[in-house]
Motif scaffolding. Structure first.
Motif, mmCIF file in Angstrom:
data_model
loop_
_atom_site.group_PDB
_atom_site.id
_atom_site.type_symbol
_atom_site.label_atom_id
_atom_site.label_comp_id
_atom_site.label_asym_id
_atom_site.label_seq_id
_atom_site.Cartn_x
_atom_site.Cartn_y
_atom_site.Cartn_z
ATOM 1 N N ALA A 73 39.337 24.430 38.063
ATOM 2 C CA ALA A 73 39.256 24.826 39.676
ATOM 3 C C ALA A 73 40.306 25.148 40.501
ATOM 4 N N HIS A 74 41.656 25.145 39.960
ATOM 5 C CA HIS A 74 42.944 25.093 40.880
ATOM 6 C C HIS A 74 43.717 26.479 40.365
ATOM 7 N N VAL A 75 43.079 27.044 39.333
ATOM 8 C CA VAL A 75 43.269 28.411 39.204
ATOM 9 C C VAL A 75 42.772 29.476 39.823
ATOM 10 N N LEU A 76 43.820 30.170 40.423
ATOM 11 C CA LEU A 76 43.384 31.484 41.203
ATOM 12 C C LEU A 76 42.876 32.667 40.269
ATOM 13 N N THR A 77 44.064 33.022 39.440
ATOM 14 C CA THR A 77 43.993 33.982 38.635
ATOM 15 C C THR A 77 44.709 33.843 37.283
ATOM 16 N N VAL A 78 44.254 34.549 36.421
ATOM 17 C CA VAL A 78 45.104 34.513 34.998
ATOM 18 C C VAL A 78 45.297 36.016 34.512
ATOM 19 N N THR A 79 46.457 36.131 34.478
ATOM 20 C CA THR A 79 46.801 37.761 34.228
ATOM 21 C C THR A 79 47.179 37.649 32.666
ATOM 22 N N GLU B 293 29.421 33.578 36.805
ATOM 23 C CA GLU B 293 30.566 33.215 36.111
ATOM 24 C C GLU B 293 31.604 32.766 36.763
ATOM 25 N N ARG B 294 32.333 31.799 36.190
ATOM 26 C CA ARG B 294 33.424 31.289 36.988
ATOM 27 C C ARG B 294 34.451 32.195 37.186
ATOM 28 N N PHE B 295 35.002 32.881 36.024
ATOM 29 C CA PHE B 295 36.041 33.788 36.023
ATOM 30 C C PHE B 295 35.667 34.993 35.773
ATOM 31 N N ARG B 296 36.153 36.118 36.322
ATOM 32 C CA ARG B 296 35.594 37.467 36.403
ATOM 33 C C ARG B 296 36.954 38.356 36.340
ATOM 34 N N TYR B 297 36.646 39.543 35.314
ATOM 35 C CA TYR B 297 37.726 40.489 35.013
ATOM 36 C C TYR B 297 37.671 41.331 36.014
ATOM 37 N N LEU B 298 38.947 41.805 36.451
ATOM 38 C CA LEU B 298 39.399 42.951 37.401
ATOM 39 C C LEU B 298 40.427 43.718 36.480
ATOM 40 N N GLU B 299 39.998 44.954 36.266
ATOM 41 C CA GLU B 299 41.002 45.825 35.467
ATOM 42 C C GLU B 299 41.976 46.435 36.346
ATOM 43 N N LEU B 300 43.143 46.514 36.568
ATOM 44 C CA LEU B 300 44.042 47.038 37.226
ATOM 45 C C LEU B 300 44.598 48.189 36.423
ATOM 46 N N PRO B 301 45.416 49.150 36.997
ATOM 47 C CA PRO B 301 45.977 50.333 36.096
ATOM 48 C C PRO B 301 46.757 49.918 34.858
ATOM 49 N N ASP B 302 47.504 48.678 34.939
ATOM 50 C CA ASP B 302 48.471 48.391 33.729
ATOM 51 C C ASP B 302 47.954 46.758 33.285
ATOM 52 N N ARG B 303 46.942 46.282 33.610
ATOM 53 C CA ARG B 303 46.718 45.034 33.061
ATOM 54 C C ARG B 303 45.079 44.548 33.493
ATOM 55 N N ALA B 304 44.998 43.462 32.768
ATOM 56 C CA ALA B 304 43.524 42.674 33.385
ATOM 57 C C ALA B 304 43.999 41.502 33.838
ATOM 58 N N VAL B 305 43.118 41.113 35.077
ATOM 59 C CA VAL B 305 43.249 39.666 35.564
ATOM 60 C C VAL B 305 41.667 39.273 35.858
ATOM 61 N N LEU B 306 41.700 37.900 35.279
ATOM 62 C CA LEU B 306 40.662 37.217 35.544
ATOM 63 C C LEU B 306 40.694 36.242 36.965
ATOM 64 N N ILE B 307 39.654 36.439 37.641
ATOM 65 C CA ILE B 307 39.706 35.802 39.047
ATOM 66 C C ILE B 307 38.742 34.822 38.892
ATOM 67 N N ASN B 308 39.185 33.674 39.685
ATOM 68 C CA ASN B 308 38.421 32.374 39.868
ATOM 69 C C ASN B 308 37.300 32.712 40.646
ATOM 70 N N SER B 309 35.988 32.890 40.622
ATOM 71 C CA SER B 309 34.984 33.498 41.601
ATOM 72 C C SER B 309 34.963 32.285 42.868
ATOM 73 N N ALA B 310 35.180 31.029 42.655
ATOM 74 C CA ALA B 310 35.205 30.175 43.621
ATOM 75 C C ALA B 310 36.177 30.562 44.705
ATOM 76 N N HIS B 311 37.496 31.476 44.491
ATOM 77 C CA HIS B 311 38.599 31.814 45.222
ATOM 78 C C HIS B 311 38.336 33.167 45.715
ATOM 79 N N ILE B 312 37.123 33.936 45.449
ATOM 80 C CA ILE B 312 36.754 35.089 45.955
ATOM 81 C C ILE B 312 36.037 35.095 47.303
ATOM 82 N N VAL B 313 36.763 35.506 48.462
ATOM 83 C CA VAL B 313 36.032 35.842 49.727
ATOM 84 C C VAL B 313 35.193 36.714 49.951
#
Length: 153
Positions: free
Chosen positions: A68-74, A129-149
């Motif tokens: 719950a306290h993780v914003l993103t995982v790169t 889904e609690r964590f969602r993938y976002l593909e950036l040009p050079d890496r992927a990030v998983l974002i905690n849905s609870a912290h998406i505005v």
């Protein structure tokens, strides 16, 4: 070694917590997944259940981190776990800007793995889904849905 021991592989990641702290270290992933064929992915681990998960810090010490306290995982550069999914090649890809509760905004690509006609950004937003993938040009990030505005194309 115990016959009940389950071997795990370590995957390097960087956690960003809601406090703003960034932690470099490794997650422990199983060699197989009950959700799909192949090894467990970071997204599988984060979306498996609530509560805590083990995290090995750069100092070699393991702690339990509350999801719950993780914003993103790169993930490391060039590791895009979503490409391993069999439906990745035919899924709709949408470029979005994600605004987080921290005030940060990230622009990247989301993969909407839904049937034709149900592949809008709003359909993607309604997937549980609690964590969602976002593909950036050079890496992927998983974002905690609870912290998406907000999500915007």
């Amino acid at each position: 070694m115990s016959e009940f021991r389950v071997e795990k592989r370590r995957e390097a990641v960087e956690l960003t917590l809601v406090t703003g702290a960034t932690l470099a270290g490794r997650l422990f992933l199983a060699g197989s997944s009950h959700r799909h064929s192949g090894p467990e992915r970071v997204g599988d681990l984060l979306n498996a259940e609530g509560g805590f998960f083990p995290f090995e810090g750069a100092d070699g010490h393991t702690s339990l981190v509350n999801r719950a306290h993780v914003l993103t995982v790169t993930l490391p550069a060039l590791v895009i776990e979503t490409e391993l999914d069999s439906s990745y090649g035919v899924a709709t890809r949408r470029t979005v800007t994600v605004l987080l509760t921290s005030g940060a905004a990230m622009t990247g690509v989301v993969t909407v793995q839904r049937p034709p006609g149900r592949d809008r950004l709003s359909d993607y937003a309604h997937v549980d889904e609690r964590f969602r993938y976002l593909e950036l040009p050079d890496r992927a990030v998983l974002i905690n849905s609870a912290h998406i505005v907000s999500l915007a194309e």
